[in-house]
Design a protein around this motif. Sequence first.
Motif, PDB file in Angstrom:
ATOM      1  N   TYR A 140      23.258  41.310  38.808  1.00  0.00           N
ATOM      2  CA  TYR A 140      23.153  41.917  37.485  1.00  0.00           C
ATOM      3  C   TYR A 140      23.559  40.932  36.382  1.00  0.00           C
ATOM      4  CZ  TYR A 140      22.402  46.308  39.964  1.00  0.00           C
ATOM      5  OH  TYR A 140      21.897  47.295  40.779  1.00  0.00           O
ATOM      6  N   PRO A 141      24.746  40.311  36.465  1.00  0.00           N
ATOM      7  CA  PRO A 141      25.074  39.331  35.414  1.00  0.00           C
ATOM      8  C   PRO A 141      24.167  38.101  35.449  1.00  0.00           C
ATOM      9  CG  PRO A 141      26.865  39.449  37.026  1.00  0.00           C
ATOM     10  CD  PRO A 141      25.891  40.542  37.350  1.00  0.00           C
ATOM     11  N   LEU A 142      23.708  37.693  36.639  1.00  0.00           N
ATOM     12  CA  LEU A 142      22.798  36.549  36.709  1.00  0.00           C
ATOM     13  C   LEU A 142      21.450  36.870  36.070  1.00  0.00           C
ATOM     14  CD1 LEU A 142      23.464  34.960  40.204  1.00  0.00           C
ATOM     15  CD2 LEU A 142      24.119  34.113  37.960  1.00  0.00           C
ATOM     16  N   GLY A 143      21.010  38.099  36.221  1.00  0.00           N
ATOM     17  CA  GLY A 143      19.772  38.517  35.560  1.00  0.00           C
ATOM     18  C   GLY A 143      19.916  38.434  34.048  1.00  0.00           C
ATOM     19  N   PHE A 144      21.079  38.845  33.540  1.00  0.00           N
ATOM     20  CA  PHE A 144      21.344  38.720  32.105  1.00  0.00           C
ATOM     21  C   PHE A 144      21.407  37.249  31.705  1.00  0.00           C
ATOM     22  CE2 PHE A 144      24.528  38.125  28.717  1.00  0.00           C
ATOM     23  CZ  PHE A 144      23.834  38.719  27.677  1.00  0.00           C
ATOM     24  N   ALA A 145      22.031  36.433  32.542  1.00  0.00           N
ATOM     25  CA  ALA A 145      22.175  35.010  32.232  1.00  0.00           C
ATOM     26  C   ALA A 145      20.828  34.311  32.156  1.00  0.00           C
ATOM     27  CB  ALA A 145      23.055  34.327  33.273  1.00  0.00           C
ATOM     28  N   SER A 146      19.831  34.801  32.884  1.00  0.00           N
ATOM     29  CA  SER A 146      18.526  34.143  32.835  1.00  0.00           C
ATOM     30  C   SER A 146      17.685  34.600  31.651  1.00  0.00           C
ATOM     31  CB  SER A 146      17.745  34.302  34.125  1.00  0.00           C
ATOM     32  OG  SER A 146      17.994  35.481  34.762  1.00  0.00           O
ATOM     33  N   SER A 147      18.168  35.600  30.921  1.00  0.00           N
ATOM     34  CA  SER A 147      17.468  35.995  29.697  1.00  0.00           C
ATOM     35  C   SER A 147      17.791  34.982  28.592  1.00  0.00           C
ATOM     36  CB  SER A 147      17.907  37.400  29.263  1.00  0.00           C
ATOM     37  OG  SER A 147      19.240  37.376  28.782  1.00  0.00           O
ATOM     38  N   LYS A 148      16.997  34.979  27.535  1.00  0.00           N
ATOM     39  CA  LYS A 148      17.231  34.032  26.442  1.00  0.00           C
ATOM     40  C   LYS A 148      18.583  34.272  25.780  1.00  0.00           C
ATOM     41  CE  LYS A 148      12.445  33.026  25.415  1.00  0.00           C
ATOM     42  NZ  LYS A 148      11.366  33.041  24.458  1.00  0.00           N
ATOM     43  N   LEU A 149      18.932  35.533  25.532  1.00  0.00           N
ATOM     44  CA  LEU A 149      20.217  35.854  24.918  1.00  0.00           C
ATOM     45  C   LEU A 149      21.371  35.457  25.839  1.00  0.00           C
ATOM     46  CD1 LEU A 149      21.936  37.156  22.692  1.00  0.00           C
ATOM     47  CD2 LEU A 149      21.625  39.344  23.876  1.00  0.00           C
ATOM     48  N   GLY A 150      21.237  35.779  27.121  1.00  0.00           N
ATOM     49  CA  GLY A 150      22.286  35.431  28.079  1.00  0.00           C
ATOM     50  C   GLY A 150      22.495  33.933  28.177  1.00  0.00           C
ATOM     51  N   ALA A 151      21.401  33.163  28.236  1.00  0.00           N
ATOM     52  CA  ALA A 151      21.512  31.707  28.312  1.00  0.00           C
ATOM     53  C   ALA A 151      22.174  31.158  27.063  1.00  0.00           C
ATOM     54  CB  ALA A 151      20.130  31.080  28.505  1.00  0.00           C
ATOM     55  N   LEU A 152      21.815  31.696  25.900  1.00  0.00           N
ATOM     56  CA  LEU A 152      22.431  31.242  24.647  1.00  0.00           C
ATOM     57  C   LEU A 152      23.936  31.489  24.670  1.00  0.00           C
ATOM     58  CD1 LEU A 152      22.129  30.216  21.707  1.00  0.00           C
ATOM     59  CD2 LEU A 152      21.896  32.615  21.050  1.00  0.00           C
ATOM     60  N   ILE A 153      24.326  32.687  25.054  1.00  0.00           N
ATOM     61  CA  ILE A 153      25.751  33.027  25.083  1.00  0.00           C
ATOM     62  C   ILE A 153      26.492  32.175  26.107  1.00  0.00           C
ATOM     63  CG2 ILE A 153      27.389  34.852  25.728  1.00  0.00           C
ATOM     64  CD1 ILE A 153      25.435  36.840  24.386  1.00  0.00           C
ATOM     65  N   LEU A 154      25.902  31.994  27.287  1.00  0.00           N
ATOM     66  CA  LEU A 154      26.586  31.247  28.340  1.00  0.00           C
ATOM     67  C   LEU A 154      26.674  29.752  28.051  1.00  0.00           C
ATOM     68  CD1 LEU A 154      25.308  33.106  31.498  1.00  0.00           C
ATOM     69  CD2 LEU A 154      27.581  33.170  30.508  1.00  0.00           C
ATOM     70  N   PHE A 155      25.802  29.220  27.221  1.00  0.00           N
ATOM     71  CA  PHE A 155      25.924  27.810  26.830  1.00  0.00           C
ATOM     72  C   PHE A 155      26.767  27.663  25.569  1.00  0.00           C
ATOM     73  CE2 PHE A 155      22.226  26.929  29.593  1.00  0.00           C
ATOM     74  CZ  PHE A 155      22.774  25.875  30.294  1.00  0.00           C
TER      75      PHE A 155
END
Length: 178
Positions: A140-155
């Motif tokens: 579930y969190p990895l799916g969010f991380a692969s979204s554009k918003l998730g990638a932006l937040i995680l970087f």
Amino acid sequence: MQNKYVNKVLKFLKWGAFILIILIAYTIISARITGADPSFMGYQFKNVLSGSMEPTFRTGSVIQIKLTEKEGTEYEPGDIITFQRDGILITHRIIEKIIHGDAVTYRTKGDNNDGPDIDAIPAGAVLGQYTGITIPWIGYPLGFASSKLGALILFLIPGVIFLVFGVHYLRGWRLSRG
């Protein structure tokens, strides 16, 4: 004496975290550039998006697969394989191996499905085999991380943290020198 030991451990952990983040960033960026899924030493992690293989692994889990090294003809009934059909990745169990001359196809079935999959899978469509490693709920969190918003937040968040620690470290270094 104890403070010196704690400082060394903290320094080791900081460098370890820094190296880990660099490796993860390299893997993700290189995968984005090439268009391939991130892999490490012939293994990939895949999100489980449906319940077709429950209870073997549940929706929202992440499973590890060993990428196919040959032409995909080495698998046998009982093996769990990940294959591509109509642009979709599916992970199901082989229930029958069909050999016609040099051509190999597999009849597959999800453990939680009532019947086998409609079409046999050609060996060339097999991406890899399930290794038995499952990490529950991390999908579930990895799916969010692969979204554009998730990638932006995680970087963005780790970048800001490194920037703050870097400035703090440099200020402390200059003060101790001056």
